[in-house]
Write a protein that holds these residues in place. Structure first.
Motif, PDB file in Angstrom:
ATOM      1  N   GLY A 224      50.163  42.169  45.423  1.00 61.72           N
ATOM      2  CA  GLY A 224      49.388  43.296  45.920  1.00 61.72           C
ATOM      3  C   GLY A 224      48.211  43.622  45.011  1.00 61.72           C
ATOM      4  O   GLY A 224      47.098  43.871  45.489  1.00 61.72           O
ATOM      5  N   GLY A 225      48.437  43.584  43.703  1.00 68.44           N
ATOM      6  CA  GLY A 225      47.327  43.803  42.771  1.00 68.44           C
ATOM      7  C   GLY A 225      46.290  42.710  42.855  1.00 68.44           C
ATOM      8  O   GLY A 225      45.078  42.978  42.817  1.00 68.44           O
ATOM      9  N   ALA A 226      46.744  41.469  42.996  1.00 66.96           N
ATOM     10  CA  ALA A 226      45.803  40.345  43.080  1.00 66.96           C
ATOM     11  C   ALA A 226      44.975  40.403  44.356  1.00 66.96           C
ATOM     12  O   ALA A 226      43.778  40.084  44.350  1.00 66.96           O
ATOM     13  CB  ALA A 226      46.575  39.025  43.012  1.00 66.96           C
ATOM     14  N   LEU A 227      45.578  40.831  45.464  1.00 68.09           N
ATOM     15  CA  LEU A 227      44.838  40.912  46.726  1.00 68.09           C
ATOM     16  C   LEU A 227      43.712  41.931  46.639  1.00 68.09           C
ATOM     17  O   LEU A 227      42.610  41.706  47.157  1.00 68.09           O
ATOM     18  CB  LEU A 227      45.791  41.291  47.872  1.00 68.09           C
ATOM     19  CG  LEU A 227      46.888  40.291  48.229  1.00 68.09           C
ATOM     20  CD1 LEU A 227      47.738  40.828  49.376  1.00 68.09           C
ATOM     21  CD2 LEU A 227      46.300  38.939  48.594  1.00 68.09           C
ATOM     22  N   GLY A 228      43.981  43.065  46.000  1.00 73.25           N
ATOM     23  CA  GLY A 228      42.945  44.079  45.876  1.00 73.25           C
ATOM     24  C   GLY A 228      41.792  43.620  45.013  1.00 73.25           C
ATOM     25  O   GLY A 228      40.617  43.743  45.383  1.00 73.25           O
ATOM     26  N   LYS A 229      42.088  43.066  43.864  1.00 75.14           N
ATOM     27  CA  LYS A 229      41.025  42.665  42.937  1.00 75.14           C
ATOM     28  C   LYS A 229      40.266  41.447  43.448  1.00 75.14           C
ATOM     29  O   LYS A 229      39.051  41.336  43.216  1.00 75.14           O
ATOM     30  CB  LYS A 229      41.641  42.365  41.566  1.00 75.14           C
ATOM     31  CG  LYS A 229      40.657  42.356  40.428  1.00 75.14           C
ATOM     32  CD  LYS A 229      40.113  43.759  40.147  1.00 75.14           C
ATOM     33  CE  LYS A 229      41.103  44.603  39.393  1.00 75.14           C
ATOM     34  NZ  LYS A 229      40.610  45.968  39.133  1.00 75.14           N
ATOM     35  N   SER A 230      40.940  40.535  44.120  1.00 79.61           N
ATOM     36  CA  SER A 230      40.293  39.308  44.582  1.00 79.61           C
ATOM     37  C   SER A 230      39.831  39.382  46.028  1.00 79.61           C
ATOM     38  O   SER A 230      39.441  38.356  46.595  1.00 79.61           O
ATOM     39  CB  SER A 230      41.247  38.115  44.399  1.00 79.61           C
ATOM     40  OG  SER A 230      41.430  37.830  43.030  1.00 79.61           O
ATOM     41  N   ALA A 231      39.878  40.571  46.631  1.00 80.81           N
ATOM     42  CA  ALA A 231      39.335  40.792  47.976  1.00 80.81           C
ATOM     43  C   ALA A 231      39.903  39.824  49.001  1.00 80.81           C
ATOM     44  O   ALA A 231      39.184  39.153  49.724  1.00 80.81           O
ATOM     45  CB  ALA A 231      37.810  40.706  47.954  1.00 80.81           C
ATOM     46  N   GLN A 232      41.224  39.765  49.063  1.00 78.87           N
ATOM     47  CA  GLN A 232      41.897  38.949  50.071  1.00 78.87           C
ATOM     48  C   GLN A 232      42.588  39.863  51.077  1.00 78.87           C
ATOM     49  O   GLN A 232      42.879  41.028  50.792  1.00 78.87           O
ATOM     50  CB  GLN A 232      42.928  38.033  49.398  1.00 78.87           C
ATOM     51  CG  GLN A 232      42.319  37.035  48.421  1.00 78.87           C
ATOM     52  CD  GLN A 232      41.467  35.982  49.086  1.00 78.87           C
ATOM     53  OE1 GLN A 232      41.958  35.055  49.711  1.00 78.87           O
ATOM     54  NE2 GLN A 232      40.152  36.119  48.957  1.00 78.87           N
ATOM     55  N   LEU A 233      42.833  39.333  52.268  1.00 75.73           N
ATOM     56  CA  LEU A 233      43.483  40.120  53.317  1.00 75.73           C
ATOM     57  C   LEU A 233      44.784  40.746  52.802  1.00 75.73           C
ATOM     58  O   LEU A 233      45.553  40.070  52.100  1.00 75.73           O
ATOM     59  CB  LEU A 233      43.831  39.214  54.500  1.00 75.73           C
ATOM     60  CG  LEU A 233      42.677  38.780  55.396  1.00 75.73           C
ATOM     61  CD1 LEU A 233      43.176  37.696  56.352  1.00 75.73           C
ATOM     62  CD2 LEU A 233      42.128  39.941  56.188  1.00 75.73           C
ATOM     63  N   PRO A 234      45.042  42.004  53.119  1.00 75.04           N
ATOM     64  CA  PRO A 234      44.224  42.925  53.916  1.00 75.04           C
ATOM     65  C   PRO A 234      43.354  43.860  53.071  1.00 75.04           C
ATOM     66  O   PRO A 234      42.791  44.807  53.623  1.00 75.04           O
ATOM     67  CB  PRO A 234      45.297  43.718  54.664  1.00 75.04           C
ATOM     68  CG  PRO A 234      46.421  43.827  53.672  1.00 75.04           C
ATOM     69  CD  PRO A 234      46.406  42.545  52.876  1.00 75.04           C
ATOM     70  N   LEU A 235      43.270  43.643  51.763  1.00 78.23           N
ATOM     71  CA  LEU A 235      42.513  44.536  50.875  1.00 78.23           C
ATOM     72  C   LEU A 235      41.153  43.933  50.530  1.00 78.23           C
ATOM     73  O   LEU A 235      40.712  43.986  49.389  1.00 78.23           O
ATOM     74  CB  LEU A 235      43.321  44.795  49.591  1.00 78.23           C
ATOM     75  CG  LEU A 235      44.706  45.407  49.785  1.00 78.23           C
ATOM     76  CD1 LEU A 235      45.408  45.604  48.442  1.00 78.23           C
ATOM     77  CD2 LEU A 235      44.620  46.740  50.531  1.00 78.23           C
ATOM     78  N   HIS A 236      40.477  43.396  51.539  1.00 74.98           N
ATOM     79  CA  HIS A 236      39.246  42.647  51.304  1.00 74.98           C
ATOM     80  C   HIS A 236      37.982  43.394  51.706  1.00 74.98           C
ATOM     81  O   HIS A 236      36.877  42.925  51.432  1.00 74.98           O
ATOM     82  CB  HIS A 236      39.304  41.349  52.120  1.00 74.98           C
ATOM     83  CG  HIS A 236      39.304  41.593  53.599  1.00 74.98           C
ATOM     84  ND1 HIS A 236      40.363  42.189  54.246  1.00 74.98           N
ATOM     85  CD2 HIS A 236      38.378  41.353  54.570  1.00 74.98           C
ATOM     86  CE1 HIS A 236      40.091  42.298  55.528  1.00 74.98           C
ATOM     87  NE2 HIS A 236      38.881  41.799  55.763  1.00 74.98           N
ATOM     88  N   THR A 237      38.107  44.534  52.343  1.00 73.84           N
ATOM     89  CA  THR A 237      36.962  45.140  53.018  1.00 73.84           C
ATOM     90  C   THR A 237      35.927  45.717  52.061  1.00 73.84           C
ATOM     91  O   THR A 237      34.819  46.030  52.489  1.00 73.84           O
ATOM     92  CB  THR A 237      37.434  46.259  53.969  1.00 73.84           C
ATOM     93  OG1 THR A 237      38.186  47.229  53.215  1.00 73.84           O
ATOM     94  CG2 THR A 237      38.332  45.676  55.060  1.00 73.84           C
ATOM     95  N   TRP A 238      36.252  45.844  50.794  1.00 75.69           N
ATOM     96  CA  TRP A 238      35.315  46.471  49.853  1.00 75.69           C
ATOM     97  C   TRP A 238      34.227  45.516  49.379  1.00 75.69           C
ATOM     98  O   TRP A 238      33.143  45.956  48.964  1.00 75.69           O
ATOM     99  CB  TRP A 238      36.076  46.992  48.630  1.00 75.69           C
ATOM    100  CG  TRP A 238      36.743  45.936  47.797  1.00 75.69           C
ATOM    101  CD1 TRP A 238      37.997  45.438  47.961  1.00 75.69           C
ATOM    102  CD2 TRP A 238      36.192  45.254  46.672  1.00 75.69           C
ATOM    103  NE1 TRP A 238      38.266  44.479  47.017  1.00 75.69           N
ATOM    104  CE2 TRP A 238      37.176  44.352  46.205  1.00 75.69           C
ATOM    105  CE3 TRP A 238      34.969  45.309  46.008  1.00 75.69           C
ATOM    106  CZ2 TRP A 238      36.966  43.515  45.110  1.00 75.69           C
ATOM    107  CZ3 TRP A 238      34.756  44.477  44.914  1.00 75.69           C
ATOM    108  CH2 TRP A 238      35.752  43.605  44.473  1.00 75.69           C
TER     109      TRP A 238
END
Length: 619
Positions: A224-238
């Motif tokens: 979950g932390g890696a998805l946010g920092k690396s802009a991967q689905l679903p935390l990629h919109t930024w």
């Protein structure tokens, strides 16, 4: 190795000098301090790396001091240098220095250069702390530091409200991932009793069996932390909105370093993920989905920086694809080559933007290849590497290795996703080059463009262009003994050759189709996307598959409704009732203290009359 701490202390010193100067430094002096501090850090990193590789050691640990002492809990400010951290250190300082050097040219007419370079130096310091820390607490400190710097730099042009909201969006979404990461670190500390990364990797197989729920939960939280920092689905919109910052910021943070922190994190804690094979496979699936969705989104963008932003998501998707099958070395190899060619593309885009008076829309550009020859060359070489042009580009070798590892691991579906992504990459890359540099100029800004001048502008482009060719592929990260070999590392043969030919044909095929569509059939294509279902599909891709719209309806709007309801909450009103009664009683009693004698006499007479009346009636 006593010089190792200076790799991050020098950028920190640059930040302190700039921050404590209180505006007394001139803009030129601010640029010199900012660039020099990172340049010296790059020289120190090169010296340390050369000494480390010459020593033949696998890793070096250095404890600077004890951070906290609470019983047996004694986290340290300690550094760990091995092949993985050395690779990232070289990218951060080397590519970071070239970007800082280019930024001195890019920001020469901008106000607030002191603030800009203070933030950039602080980012480099935080990123180095992240990759060199020997424990997850120090890693998390650097992790949060780069998030803060990202917020500050994305919102650098804060006078425009949209830029401030873009920074806010990036901060909130990446913080969401950071909460998952923090909980995952707490879980690992509770279960394994240590924060030291080396000890975590050693103890995890002894404490957790493969598939244990603790290992799976910890892996999911770290993911979950890696998805946010690396802009991967679903935390990629930024990431696409993060292009609001200056272009060198996009090159440094959102292409070469910060967004690859999630890849580094998973590779560094690979031992935990290998105990949760289902989660590790999920990493690959998320990478496959992201690279495809981002590829289609990039195809429908008109802003040159947003095209590159979605391209970054897609390329990091390739890295996650490799991580998902245990090909950690292939992921880090692509991370390195991606840093070269994506930094080149962003800096070349920055050159276009400055020379065309901050025009970023491809529809208003065109015809620039004669006016900006060095920038055009940078786009062509960087685009070739991004498209994985066979044999001549660095991107071909790293992407080919990822595809081979997918095939060797038996995950043909993931490999197929990688091939489709390669075709899409060739399409939008050539579209970007044609729309920016070929055809008729779309505005006066493009008609009067002038090339940049001086080595500060040209040197970073030339060096990155060389590294984006097959020469960059000669640099192999020293990962042997640090990360386990991928499933196809020792099986290069006829199958690998055939796959390489297929991948090359796919990339070349994408370029041919793009040339046919965007050179020969431009009018036909414009008519197709002007109306009908094609236009709706194109709009859908342009809106990045509607994720922002969906999140607005699913999270933002319900939150606002909840806030409005809570603003008139009856429980809150009930709790305020005693206060209101006290206020009303005080207000009533204060009216009796008017200081008017006639009122006092009248009140006394009325009171006496009332008492007598009660006595008479009662008797």
């Amino acid at each position: 190795m006593t010089l190792l701490p200076w790799t991050f202390l020098l950028p920190l010193a640059g930040t302190l000098i700039l921050s404590l100067s209180r505006g007394r430094l001139s803009p030129r002096a601010s640029s010199v301090v900012g660039v020099t501090s990172v340049g010296l850090a790059a020289l120190v990193a090169a010296w340390v790396g050369w000494r480390f590789l010459a020593s033949g050691e696998t890793s070096i640990d250095m404890t600077l001091w004890t951070w906290v002492t609470v019983g047996d809990f004694r986290p340290t400010i300690g550094l760990h240098l091995d092949g993985l951290s050395l690779t990232l250190m070289g990218i951060i300082t080397g590519v970071g220095f070239l970007i800082h050097l280019f930024a001195a040219w890019y920001m020469q007419d901008e106000a607030g250069r002191l603030r800009f370079f203070a933030y950039m130096n602080l980012f480099v310091f935080s990123m180095l702390l992240l990759v060199l820390g020997d424990n997850v607490l120090l890693l998390y400190l650097g992790w949060e530091g780069v998030g803060l710097c990202s917020y500050l730099l994305i919102g650098y042009y804060f006078e425009t409200a949209a830029n401030g909201w873009a920074a806010f969006k990036a901060f909130i979404i990446t913080r969401l991932g950071d909460v998952f990461l923090a909980i995952g670190l707490f879980l690992m500390f509770r279960e394994l009793g240590t924060l030291d990364i080396t000890e975590i990797l050693a103890r995890a197989p002894d404490v957790w069996a493969e598939g244990a729920w603790q290992a799976q939960v910890a892996s999911l939280l770290i993911l979950g932390g890696a998805l946010g920092k690396s802009a991967q689905l679903p935390l990629h919109t930024w990431l696409a909105d993060a292009m609001a910052g200056p272009t060198p910021v996009s090159a440094l943070i959102h292409a070469a370093t910060m967004v690859t922190a999630g890849v580094y994190l998973i590779a560094r804690l690979h031992g935990v993920f290998e105990l949760a094979p289902a989660v590790l496979y999920l990493v690959g699936v998320i990478g496959a989905l992201t690279l495809l969705l981002a590829g289609f989104a990039a195809l429908a963008q008109t802003d040159i920086k947003r095209v590159l932003a979605y391209s970054t998501m897609s390329q990091i998707g390739y890295m996650f694809l490799a991580l998902g099958v245990g090909a950690y070395d292939a992921a880090i190899f692509h991370l390195m080559t991606h840093a070269f060619f994506k930094a080149l593309l962003f800096l070349s885009a920055g050159s276009v933007i400055v020379c065309t008076h901050h025009e970023q829309d491809m529809r208003r550009l065109g015809g620039l290849w004669r006016k900006l020859p060095l920038t055009y060359a940078g786009f062509v070489i960087g685009g070739a590497a991004l498209s994985a042009l066979p044999l001549v580009s660095a991107g071909f070798f790293s992407k080919d290795e990822i595809l081979w590892q997918e095939l060797a691991s038996g995950h043909g579906g993931l490999m197929l996703a990688g091939l489709v992504g390669a075709f899409l990459t060739s399409l939008y890359t050539l579209r970007l080059i044609i729309g920016t540099f070929h055809g008729e100029p779309g505005s006066d800004n493009a008609r009067h463009a002038e090339p940049g001048r001086g080595p500060v502008h040209g040197l970073p482009l030339v060096v990155l262009a060389v590294l984006s060719t097959f020469i960059g592929a000669w640099i192999h990260p020293p990962l042997e003994g640090v990360l386990p070999a991928g499933p196809g590392a020792d099986a290069h043969g006829a199958g690998h050759t055939v796959l390489g030919v297929v991948a090359a044909l796919v990339s070349l095929g994408g370029l041919v189709v793009a040339a046919w569509l965007f050179l020969r059939r431009q009018r036909w294509l414009a008519e197709r996307v002007a109306g009908g279902w094609e236009a709706r599909l194109w709009w859908f891709w342009n809106q990045a598959w509607g994720f922002d719209i969906a999140y607005d309806w699913l999270f933002v709007r319900p939150y606002r409704v909840l806030v409005r309801l809570l603003r008139s909450d009856f429980i809150d009103r009930a709790l305020l009732l005693p206060a209101w009664l006290s206020w009303a009683l005080h207000r009533g009693l204060s009216l009796t203290q008017s200081g008017k004698l006639r009122l006092y006499a009248t009140t006394m007479a009325a009171g006496a009359t009332l008492i007598l009346l009660v006595l008479v009636l009662g008797g």
